[in-house]
Design a protein around this motif. Structure first.
Motif, PDB file in Angstrom:
ATOM      1  N   LEU A 130     -32.680 162.716  54.269  1.00  0.00           N
ATOM      2  CA  LEU A 130     -33.426 162.832  53.013  1.00  0.00           C
ATOM      3  C   LEU A 130     -33.492 161.465  52.349  1.00  0.00           C
ATOM      4  N   PHE A 131     -34.563 161.233  51.624  1.00  0.00           N
ATOM      5  CA  PHE A 131     -34.682 159.993  50.865  1.00  0.00           C
ATOM      6  C   PHE A 131     -34.147 160.233  49.460  1.00  0.00           C
ATOM      7  N   GLU A 132     -33.113 159.473  49.095  1.00  0.00           N
ATOM      8  CA  GLU A 132     -32.425 159.699  47.827  1.00  0.00           C
ATOM      9  C   GLU A 132     -33.359 159.543  46.626  1.00  0.00           C
ATOM     10  N   ALA A 133     -34.306 158.620  46.729  1.00  0.00           N
ATOM     11  CA  ALA A 133     -35.100 158.271  45.554  1.00  0.00           C
ATOM     12  C   ALA A 133     -36.322 159.168  45.380  1.00  0.00           C
ATOM     13  N   LEU A 134     -36.557 160.102  46.306  1.00  0.00           N
ATOM     14  CA  LEU A 134     -37.735 160.962  46.211  1.00  0.00           C
ATOM     15  C   LEU A 134     -37.347 162.354  45.738  1.00  0.00           C
ATOM     16  N   ILE A 164     -32.475 172.098  50.774  1.00  0.00           N
ATOM     17  CA  ILE A 164     -33.771 171.465  51.054  1.00  0.00           C
ATOM     18  C   ILE A 164     -34.059 171.538  52.543  1.00  0.00           C
ATOM     19  N   GLU A 165     -33.057 171.198  53.335  1.00  0.00           N
ATOM     20  CA  GLU A 165     -33.251 171.189  54.792  1.00  0.00           C
ATOM     21  C   GLU A 165     -33.570 172.591  55.300  1.00  0.00           C
ATOM     22  N   ILE A 166     -32.899 173.610  54.713  1.00  0.00           N
ATOM     23  CA  ILE A 166     -33.153 174.980  55.166  1.00  0.00           C
ATOM     24  C   ILE A 166     -34.568 175.393  54.780  1.00  0.00           C
ATOM     25  N   VAL A 167     -34.946 175.102  53.529  1.00  0.00           N
ATOM     26  CA  VAL A 167     -36.299 175.470  53.075  1.00  0.00           C
ATOM     27  C   VAL A 167     -37.340 174.758  53.932  1.00  0.00           C
ATOM     28  N   ARG A 168     -37.076 173.506  54.243  1.00  0.00           N
ATOM     29  CA  ARG A 168     -37.990 172.735  55.089  1.00  0.00           C
ATOM     30  C   ARG A 168     -38.219 173.465  56.427  1.00  0.00           C
ATOM     31  N   CYS A 169     -37.149 174.018  56.987  1.00  0.00           N
ATOM     32  CA  CYS A 169     -37.286 174.759  58.251  1.00  0.00           C
ATOM     33  C   CYS A 169     -38.039 176.065  58.037  1.00  0.00           C
ATOM     34  N   LEU A 170     -37.696 176.764  56.948  1.00  0.00           N
ATOM     35  CA  LEU A 170     -38.277 178.092  56.743  1.00  0.00           C
ATOM     36  C   LEU A 170     -39.783 178.026  56.505  1.00  0.00           C
ATOM     37  N   LEU A 171     -40.263 176.896  55.984  1.00  0.00           N
ATOM     38  CA  LEU A 171     -41.704 176.739  55.763  1.00  0.00           C
ATOM     39  C   LEU A 171     -42.482 176.866  57.060  1.00  0.00           C
ATOM     40  N   GLN A 172     -41.821 176.601  58.177  1.00  0.00           N
ATOM     41  CA  GLN A 172     -42.496 176.666  59.484  1.00  0.00           C
ATOM     42  C   GLN A 172     -42.419 178.065  60.093  1.00  0.00           C
TER      43      GLN A 172
END
Lengths: 518, 362
Positions: free
Chosen positions: A96-100, A151-159
């Motif tokens: 993840l990018f800390e600043a985003l 965030i990482e889990i949601v990122r996966c679930l979007l697919q």
């Protein structure tokens, strides 16, 4: 009726083989994941779990083996291909990018602009649906580790994955966060997304998973329903030896004079994203083991640097070793007054990987072992010291001339712990004593720590592993947001009470600022 | 398809074989370049690497050229082992010559027993001054020493040009950019009569041996090695990075200054604007060719000295441009660094029977 796309196992792998230089990571491994199943992949560090799942995710290309996905043979080319098939993966280390912001981070992982339409709304919907509370507009830098994982889990679930792979997901979570995660995972499985759960935490696997594949040294060594086995039975399959639990130590009386005293130790972190240490006060008596629990990134490494002298404290009196003010001293001087230290990172911090074991024994041993005369290294005595460590701690190696990088993690850790323990320290501080170490080595390290305390040293262990802390420590304190809670006796502590303190970053923040202002 | 894969350990064989392979590849590549220039490649490589040794006094010329390269290469191998990237030795060389030479010009009537030792000290101090400034800038302002040391190399070169064409110019020199000749007492003592073989020729290998001992056998050398390989481990052991950076820059600068002073007093006998034909930069190649080992620097220094003589020979006998020496040295450095990939990696043809092959390879 018998359409394999809809019935039959979701994923079947047979004969998976992967050779790395000097290491057969997977040796004809098989794995079957059923639909709606939470399937555990169990094994010690280095058993080959990560290689196997990276094969499924298309990161590693197997040398041999067959993958059947929903009844069809596939050769997974790359992570993009895996995602199109319906495989999602949450790695142990987040990218993840800390600043985003949350939304920006997720958008970066998507392929086309079309997929970004309505992204924010979809993130909100999915996070509500699965009990993964997440504010899409927060900047990652401000989020806790648990939130980052979401965030990482949601990122996966979007697919809309059919299989979600989770690599050691709970190693960074508090006990209550773990409970919430499990609710989410059970819900996902019920709705048709199978989960492949990689862990070596056996209690969790028993509570969560309906099936388990156990690996050792790159091979399958068993399949079972984890709930039907005890933790001890599972562990014994995993490491193929009978375990003797270390005998709990009789509690020592804390009436002895203190050997390590911290008095309002306050250090501002020199790093932008580091943690400041805020007015830490502790007192350790000889013969005592103090455990410092906490979630990663709450000031553990800063505390370790402050204690070892790599980052000296402002006031000499803020760290006292055996009554001597040591706050201003460097590591070399602190060793001179009988302080010894084992940092968390073995490679390049506790040890120089390209140097021999003898040279590594010299690294922190030359002061107390008197290995230098007139500025010249006493090679013979250094080799003898290394040999002594290797023998006493049963380090599997060819001898003092072996390079540190040729040792496995567990063996190198035994060597590094042995290097400090054999120097007869008055105060020993160890950060993550058994991180990434096999069970046999962990047991040996635990026994050495207890024997050292028995002999009268004051020992502090900083660990993210609560089980380890409850086994070893006489008293337990928690580090959160750079502050350390008042230590409690082990018999008065529970996993729940410690867990609550571990999550207490926000509550501890305000008074910390005042302490710094003083 | 040819694939590179990590060995997982450092190959003992390639540690020594990789510079040899680099040399062979350099010979082959420069042969191709010579062929493209319309010269017979075999003859050119012969002119370059063998003919200079067969000449009368060829050996003397070689060791005199090699002495400053070895002195500087030794200092650099020490600094590079500690991850201190001093690439401005040419400037430290020049400042050493200026300080040593300035001493000779300032005291032409000083007694014989005093002047040369004083010049040695002045030369070393000149180099250390230059190196120390670089160390100070890195420690105080976190300024990258690669940039600052290189910039100082140009500053000192212009300082030399200013002095030699301005205040220090020989009034009886017909306007040539050169100083007056040093007095006989201010010249580096000769080892062999009527040759250029001066005291530096024995000093250089002695310094190499001394620094090898320091690096391998003493606590200070150990500190350099740990700092170079793992900064955090050095901090864990309690070694001061700043102190080590100071020492590395002072030693490598001081040795370069000494080399510069000996070059001015041993072979030239005066200061000129063309004092260093890029010795300081060639010393970087010497250090790497010697595997950053002070003992390895001795043969490496001899070899690179040979390329200077070979360049002269190629210019005279074959009419090749002087730039050939630089090209040859550049190709050599390129292959030296490139071949080092073989230390930790191996090449193999990718195929589906990978596991069995990998096993066989072990």
């Amino acid at each position: 009726m018998n359409d394999p796309m809809r019935t039959g196992p979701l994923l079947t792998m047979t004969g998976m083989t992967k050779q790395y230089p000097g290491c057969l990571a997977n040796d004809h491994v098989s794995l079957t994941v059923e639909r709606n199943q939470i399937h555990a992949l169990l094994g010690e560090n280095g058993a080959g779990k990560s290689t196997l799942v990276k094969t499924i995710y298309g990161v590693v290309k197997p040398d041999a083996g067959e993958i059947i996905w929903q009844g069809q043979k596939v050769a997974i080319q790359n992570p993009g291909h895996a995602q199109r098939l319906g495989v999602g993966m949450v790695f142990q280390h987040f990218s993840l990018f800390e600043a985003l912001t949350v939304t920006e981070n997720i958008a970066l992982g998507l392929g086309s602009a079309r997929e970004r339409i309505g992204l924010r709304e979809r993130i909100v919907r999915i996070s509500n649906e699965y009990g993964l509370p997440l504010d899409p507009d927060r900047v990652v830098h401000d989020l806790s580790v648990g939130e980052r994982q979401r965030i990482e889990i949601v990122r996966c679930l979007l697919q809309n994955p059919k299989l979600l792979i989770m690599d050691e997901p709970t190693s960074v979570l508090t006990p209550s966060e773990v409970k919430k995660l499990f609710v989410t995972l059970r819900r996902l499985a019920a709705e048709g997304c199978s989960i492949l759960y990689i862990s070596h935490k056996l209690e969790e696997v028993r509570a969560l998973c309906s099936a388990a594949t156990i690996m050792r040294f790159g091979k399958n060594v068993g399949e079972c329903a984890p709930a039907e086995k005890t933790v001890k039975e599972l562990a014994e399959i995993m490491i193929n030896m009978t375990l003797h639990a270390p005998t709990p130590r009789p509690l020592t009386a804390s009436s002895k004079p203190p050997r390590l005293v911290l008095d309002k130790l306050t250090i501002r972190s020199p790093h932008h994203f580091g943690t400041d240490l805020k007015a830490i006060s502790l007192s350790l008596a000889g013969g005592e083991i103090l455990g410092i629990a906490g979630i990663a990134g709450n000031g553990q490494s800063e505390l370790m640097d402050a204690l070892s002298g790599e980052v000296p404290a402002g006031k000499p009196e803020s760290i006292m070793i055996d009554g001597v003010a040591a706050g201003h001293m460097g590591p070399h001087e602190r060793r001179g007054i009988h302080g010894c230290f084992v940092p968390e990172e073995r490679n390049g911090h506790g040890a120089v990987t390209a140097m021999t074991l003898a040279e590594n024994a010299f690294l922190s041993g030359f002061t107390r072992q008197a290995l230098v005369r007139f500025g010249i290294i006493n090679t013979r005595k250094t080799a003898a010291f290394a040999e002594h460590i290797i023998r006493s701690f049963d380090v599997r190696t060819t001898g003092p001339k072996a390079e540190a990088r040729s040792l496995s993690g567990g063996n190198l850790q035994k060597f590094l712990v042995g290097r400090e323990v054999l120097q007869d320290p008055a105060v020993l501080v160890i950060n993550q004593p058994t991180w990434g170490v096999d069970a046999g080595a962990a047991l040996a390290i635990h026994e050495a720590i207890m024997a050292l305390a028995e002999a009268g040293a004051a020992v502090m262990i900083i660990s993210q592993d609560l089980d380890e802390i409850f086994v070893l420590a006489d008293r337990i304190a928690v580090i959160a947001g750079g502050r350390v809670s008042a230590p409690v006796l082990k018999r008065e502590a529970t996993v729940e009470s410690i867990g609550r303190l571990m999550g207490g970053t926000a509550a501890a923040e305000a008074p910390g600022e005042m302490a710094l202002a003083e | 398809m040819l694939k590179i894969e990590p060995r997982g350990y450092e190959s003992k064989f390639w540690r020594y074989a990789s510079p040899v392979l680099a040399l062979l590849l350099t010979g082959a590549t420069s042969g191709l370049i010579f062929a493209a220039m319309g010269r017979p490649p075999g003859l050119t490589v012969y002119t370059f690497l063998i003919a200079p040794l067969l000449q009368q006094d060829g050996f003397e010329a070689l060791v005199v050229k090699a002495a400053p390269l070895i002195m500087m290469g030794v200092g650099l191998s020490l600094a590079y082992r500690a991850n201190v990237w001093n690439i401005g030795t040419d400037g430290q060389f020049t400042l050493g010559a200026i300080c040593g030479g300035g001493m000779a010009l300032a005291f032409p009537d000083a007694p014989a027993w005093a002047i040369f030792p004083a010049m040695i000290v002045a030369g070393a101090i000149g180099g250390m001054l230059n190196g120390g400034l670089v160390a100070w800038l890195r420690i105080r302002f976190n300024a990258n020493e690669i940039l600052t040391s290189l910039m100082f190399a140009y500053i000192t070169q212009y300082l030399l040009v200013y002095l030699v064409t301005g205040p220090w110019r020989d009034p009886q020199g017909f306007g040539f950019p050169q100083t007056a000749l040093f007095s006989d007492d201010a010249l580096a003592p000769k080892l062999i009569e009527d040759t250029n073989v001066h005291i530096g020729v024995v000093l250089a290998p002695l310094i190499a041996i001394a620094l090898w001992f320091m690096l391998e056998k003493t606590l200070l050398g150990y500190q350099f090695r740990v700092l170079g390989q793992a900064t955090r481990a050095a901090r864990f052991a309690g070694f001061s990075e700043n102190r080590l950076v100071w020492i590395a820059m002072l030693i490598s600068g001081g040795l370069a200054g000494l080399a510069g002073m000996l070059e001015a007093t041993g072979t030239l006998g005066q200061l000129t604007t063309t004092l260093s034909p890029g010795y300081g930069f060639t010393a970087i190649i010497v250090a790497f060719l010697g595997r950053l080992n002070p003992l390895g620097v001795i043969p490496a220094g001899l070899l690179l000295a040979l390329t200077y003589l070979g360049g002269d020979a190629a210019q005279i006998n074959l009419g090749l441009p002087n730039a050939v020496t630089g090209i040859f040295q550049g190709i050599l450095l390129f292959y030296l660094l490139g071949c080092d990939i073989l230390l930790l990696n191996r090449f193999r043809w990718a195929s589906t029977q990978a596991p069995t092959r990998a096993k066989a390879a072990q």
